[in-house]
Design a protein around this motif. Structure first.
Motif, PDB file in Angstrom:
ATOM      1  N   ILE A  52       4.561  16.180  -3.679  1.00  0.00           N
ATOM      2  CA  ILE A  52       5.379  16.807  -4.775  1.00  0.00           C
ATOM      3  C   ILE A  52       4.832  18.450  -4.519  1.00  0.00           C
ATOM      4  N   LYS A  53       3.618  18.437  -4.691  1.00  0.00           N
ATOM      5  CA  LYS A  53       2.764  19.859  -4.585  1.00  0.00           C
ATOM      6  C   LYS A  53       3.244  20.456  -3.292  1.00  0.00           C
ATOM      7  N   VAL A  61       9.095   8.564  -9.214  1.00  0.00           N
ATOM      8  CA  VAL A  61       7.655   7.920  -9.381  1.00  0.00           C
ATOM      9  C   VAL A  61       7.660   7.595 -11.060  1.00  0.00           C
ATOM     10  N   ASN A 108      -0.570  10.995  -0.927  1.00  0.00           N
ATOM     11  CA  ASN A 108       0.154  10.173  -1.910  1.00  0.00           C
ATOM     12  C   ASN A 108       1.265  11.113  -2.414  1.00  0.00           C
ATOM     13  N   VAL A 109       2.255  10.494  -3.240  1.00  0.00           N
ATOM     14  CA  VAL A 109       3.422  11.274  -3.400  1.00  0.00           C
ATOM     15  C   VAL A 109       3.031  12.594  -4.299  1.00  0.00           C
ATOM     16  N   ILE A 110       1.906  12.639  -4.721  1.00  0.00           N
ATOM     17  CA  ILE A 110       1.528  13.881  -5.785  1.00  0.00           C
ATOM     18  C   ILE A 110       1.270  15.026  -4.749  1.00  0.00           C
ATOM     19  N   MET A 129       2.114   1.647  -3.320  1.00  0.00           N
ATOM     20  CA  MET A 129       1.195   2.240  -4.333  1.00  0.00           C
ATOM     21  C   MET A 129       0.798   3.764  -4.061  1.00  0.00           C
ATOM     22  N   ALA A 130       1.080   4.208  -2.960  1.00  0.00           N
ATOM     23  CA  ALA A 130       0.749   5.812  -2.715  1.00  0.00           C
ATOM     24  C   ALA A 130       2.321   6.441  -3.458  1.00  0.00           C
ATOM     25  N   GLY A 131       3.228   5.579  -3.856  1.00  0.00           N
ATOM     26  CA  GLY A 131       4.135   6.324  -4.639  1.00  0.00           C
ATOM     27  C   GLY A 131       5.392   6.805  -3.803  1.00  0.00           C
ATOM     28  N   ARG A 169       0.788  -1.311  -0.011  1.00  0.00           N
ATOM     29  CA  ARG A 169       0.089   0.029  -0.078  1.00  0.00           C
ATOM     30  C   ARG A 169       1.050   1.362  -0.122  1.00  0.00           C
TER      31      ARG A 169
END
Lengths: 139, 760
Positions: free
Chosen positions: B481-482, B500, B476-478, B220-222, B217
């Motif tokens: 990043i933001k 990623v 998640n990783v996005i 999958m969240a990066g 998991r």
């Protein structure tokens, strides 16, 4: 039909960046920081596709790694399978979890039917034979 | 008898009792109880029979008696096209092929795919340790060697994890692995290491070792890019006891591929022994089963070579050689090899150094799996073979052997700025995502701290709350990043995106993939092509330069500037007034001190750190108290201690003289003796004190009175003085020899000491 890939096509991100796409069809070049910040790229765009895994399988096979290629092919079949179903199937494969081989075979049939997962289905069916033979099915 | 000598112990044994080695406990060879490295009576002989293209028996077991492991190996590992040829080959011949640089790697890999576990063992057990290392160097899949770090923290502190991950990435670790003290902190640890490893150049792969489902998991969240916790075992009972089967593990491996996450399995000698289901088989045979299994599963690589079983394996005779053989089997089977060298298998630093050396000079996909880049007590996996404490030892070994261990020294200032940047970055992310607000005091303490015992930071409970929130809110990783970009950490945001993005093409799922300079290197595009000297991996000049730049190198300019720091102080204490060519002395109690060319002119301190004015003063004081008269001559024709002394003796009215170099080496000499046959010598200048010099002066004077004084002995504690001083000594000596003029006679020198006004 597209030609079979070889070692010379590796890495795909360098040799064919336009053909490498995320799960929602965005090519690599579109996956920029700007696009992320503008909300155009989500985690879905950063998921691997069955096509990418099958391409890697071809490269692996050309490099003399047939077993690795088969793993990529099983992986390709699992891409569309939801996480819960993956974890549930994994659980079924653990020792003593299912009572008879029929349950594993049913799961194999479901994966074949709903996800076109032919190789995975065969893999589960083979497991069922050996689980039964080794007494891993307490029922 | 009453005069029998009564001694009950040679005290050397007490000395040995006090050494770290004695903390290690060694096991007797006992195959029945699983204590055998290479061979046990219970190991089967190699064998394979095929019937109608199917495997009918393998290593003495009939197909219908196959356990799960046999069945899996027969089904997915053994290639029936190659097996008949491979199994028929003489094992000794195959062993020779492994160390024959003319036999290509591909040919050997192909043969391995047709060999049973017992056959593979039969081949590699014929190789001695050096042959195993050589074969490993030839057979490892990727040409360029790499390394992996553990980054963990006893407090699961996200700030320190980020700082330490940044430093690990800065050192060039290709992979960073974390785990938790408290399982609930998994998401926070993953976030922290991910953000930390994004500082600097991108390309560090990252994993968070946790419970199988959770690890997937987190992936999958990066947050993570690889996994290596898919453990396999060499006996069926160990496997089912570990609540898995070969099929369940292979399924998991495919699941990782389906999520675009690089995966490798884990196995290693001693695991089955520790789990109690060893079937009385040797460690290597059980490991061969694990590795054939892994190849059959289609996983790209393995982490093996003892691993958690390394300490017990190292307790058995041949255990370290066995771990090397395990790694050789892995690469021979064409698996990426993260070659152990992780669990600290010994308390002896000598055994640590010996353990790592074959891997360092042979190279490995990932030499350690991993190297504890944090302090020992912060390692939540338990201490590694090498740890944060020993980082510079490893860097030095790379330089010593000009061997690429995958790491690069970084300047102290750079390490500090990486830590500052990483702590600021993770703090920004925690704030921006409304997870926590680290205070300035927390940040400051973490940036400076070597380990978690020195920090004032989040409690583990607070971190668990942060972690649970990351998971609950589906961050998640996005989002990360933001957050980074919004708070001005754009390079880090871009670096995270690059990592990623790797999963979109899946290129890095191929065997032995790492990222270097923003590009993938794997066994596909960087295959090990070793075929003898001049082939395979070689250090480029640029890489050699990187490896060589360890901390605090000295050269002539460092020596001169160090000496120059003392120039002004010395000029206030002493003056040397040259008086032209010196006459021969006539006083029967005269002791001439022959000083070297640079003495007090370009060099001002001995290697013991004594001011030359003090040394000269001590010699004179000694001569005077011994009833002698000192006269000082500067020698120009030589800088050699023996000749300084001998010339001084020849110029002296008594026939006795002292020669002294600026670095502090000193000698008493006598007219007419052979140059190197002196009366007394202080050869260990770094441990020579003013009292010793004074004693030397006194003794020289006593010689002029016809006595044979007790020599002054400079006691040594056995320090490696050569290692500590020789580089400096050679540079200092070069300054002295640079000033010599063979034709220039000894010069009378009047010395005045400012404090006492004394002259000589």
């Amino acid at each position: 039909m597209r030609r079979t890939l070889t070692r010379a096509d590796f890495p795909l991100a360098e040799t064919a960046p336009d053909q490498v796409q995320g799960a929602r069809g965005k090519p690599l070049e579109a996956l920029t920081l700007e696009a992320v910040l503008q909300g155009d790229v989500t985690i879905e765009d950063l998921r691997i596709t069955p096509q990418a895994l099958l391409a890697q399988a071809e490269i692996a096979r050309d490099a003399g790694r047939a077993a690795l290629a088969e793993n990529f092919e099983r992986g390709a079949e699992l891409v569309a399978v939801p996480q819960e179903l993956i974890m549930e199937t994994y659980e079924m494969l653990r020792p003593g979890r299912v009572k008879d081989a029929g349950v594993l075979r049913e799961r194999a049939a479901m994966l074949r039917r709903d996800y076109g997962a032919e190789k995975l289905a065969e893999f589960l069916e083979t497991a069922a034979i050996h689980y039964q033979r080794r007494g891993l099915m307490p029922g | 008898m009453s005069d029998t000598i009564q001694v009950n112990r040679w005290r050397r044994y007490s000395d040995w009792d006090g050494r770290p080695l004695r903390l290690d406990r060694f096991a007797k060879e006992d195959p029945a109880n699983g204590f055998a490295a290479f061979k046990s009576p219970a190991d089967p002989s190699p064998g394979l029979t095929l019937a109608a293209g199917r495997i009918a028996s393998m290593d003495g077991v009939l197909a219908h008696d196959f356990d799960m492991i046999d069945a899996f190996i027969a089904e997915y590992h053994l290639d029936p096209q190659i097996a008949p040829e491979a199994m028929a080959m003489d094992s000794g011949e195959v062993a020779r092929m492994l160390v024959d640089m003319h036999v290509p790697r591909e040919r050997l890999v192909q043969l391995a795919h047709g060999m049973t576990p017992a056959k593979l063992v039969d081949v590699v057990s014929r190789l001695n340790a050096m042959e195993i290392a050589f074969a490993y160097s030839k057979m490892r899949p990727r040409k360029t060697p790499g390394n992996q770090a553990h980054v963990t923290n006893a407090k699961d502190d996200p700030l320190q994890l980020a700082a330490d991950a940044a430093v690990a990435a800065g050192h060039g670790f290709d992979e960073v692995e974390t785990t938790m003290r408290v399982a609930r902190c998994a998401w926070s640890n993953a976030l922290a290491c991910l953000v930390g490893s994004s500082v600097g150049e991108w390309g560090t792969l990252f994993q968070c070792s946790s419970e199988e489902a959770e690890e997937l998991r987190i992936g999958m969240a990066g947050f993570t890019s690889y996994a290596e916790t898919v453990s396999v075992y060499g006996t069926e009972r160990s496997f089912t006891d570990g609540d898995d089967t070969p099929w369940s593990k292979a399924f998991l491996v495919a699941a990782y591929a389906s999520r675009g996450i690089k995966a490798r399995c884990t196995s290693g000698g001693g695991a089955e022994l520790l789990m109690g289901y060893h079937e009385a088989k040797s460690l290597l045979y059980l490991e061969a089963r694990c590795l054939c299994l892994q190849r059959g599963m289609g996983v790209q690589g393995t982490q093996n070579g003892g691993i958690d079983g390394a300490p017990i394996t190292a307790s058995i005779a041949g255990g370290m050689r066995e771990m090397m053989a395990e790694n050789l089997l892995a690469v021979w089977l064409d698996l990426e090899c993260a070659s152990g060298n992780d669990a600290r298998a010994t308390e002896s630093e000598i055994r640590v150094g010996a353990k790592i050396l074959p891997y360092l000079i042979a190279g490995s996909d990932l030499i350690c799996s991993g190297f504890g880049s944090i302090l020992k007590y912060d390692n939540s996996f338990n201490p590694s073979l090498f740890n944060g404490e020993e980082m510079e030892d490893f860097l030095t070994l790379q330089r010593d052997f000009e061997a690429d261990g995958g790491l690069t020294p970084i300047p102290e200032a750079e390490a500090l700025s990486l830590r500052i940047r990483a702590v600021e970055a993770i703090s920004a992310v925690l704030e921006e995502l409304d997870l926590a607000s680290p205070t300035q005091a927390m940040k400051t303490s973490v940036i400076a701290a070597s380990g978690s015992r020195e920090t004032q930071t989040f409690s583990t409970g607070e971190t668990a709350r942060i972690s649970e929130e990351i998971q609950a809110r589906g961050i998640n990783v996005i989002d990360v990043i933001k957050a980074l970009a919004k708070r001005g950490f754009r390079p880090e945001a871009g670096n995270l995106l690059q990592i990623v993005k790797l999963r979109v093409s899946g290129d890095y799922l191929q065997t032995s993939s790492i990222i270097r300079q923003g590009r993938i290197l794997s066994a596909v595009n960087d295959p090990n092509d070793y075929g003898g000297p001049g082939t395979g991996y070689r250090l480029t000049d640029a890489r050699k330069e990187e490896i060589n730049e360890i901390r605090d190198l000295i050269g002539q300019s460092e020596v001169l500037s160090d000496q120059a720091r003392h120039r002004r102080a010395e000029s206030r204490r002493i003056t040397y007034a040259p008086q032209g060519e010196a006459p021969k002395g006539a006083n029967p109690h005269e002791v001439v001190i022959g000083i070297s060319p640079a003495f007090g002119l370009q060099l001002y301190q001995t290697t013991a750190g004594l001011a030359l004015s003090d040394v000269l003063s001590a010699l004179i004081r000694g001569i005077t108290s011994g009833g002698g008269v000192a006269r000082i001559l500067r020698m120009h024709h030589t800088a050699d201690t023996s000749f300084l002394g001998l010339t001084a003796a020849e110029m002296s009215g008594s026939g006795f003289g002292i020669g002294i170099q600026a670095k502090g080496t000193a000698v008493i000499h006598q007219r007419g003796r052979m140059p190197h046959n002196n009366l007394e010598l202080f050869s260990n200048a770094p441990i020579t004190t003013l009292a010793h010099y004074e004693g030397m002066g006194r003794n020289a004077a006593r010689w002029t009175h016809g006595e044979r004084p007790e020599p002054v002995v400079v006691p040594t504690d056995g320090q490696a003085l050569g290692a500590r001083f020789h580089a400096q000594v050679a540079l200092i000596y070069a300054i002295e020899t640079g000033l010599t003029d063979p034709s220039r006679p000894p010069e009378e020198t009047f010395v005045t000491f400012a404090d006492t006004g004394a002259k000589a």
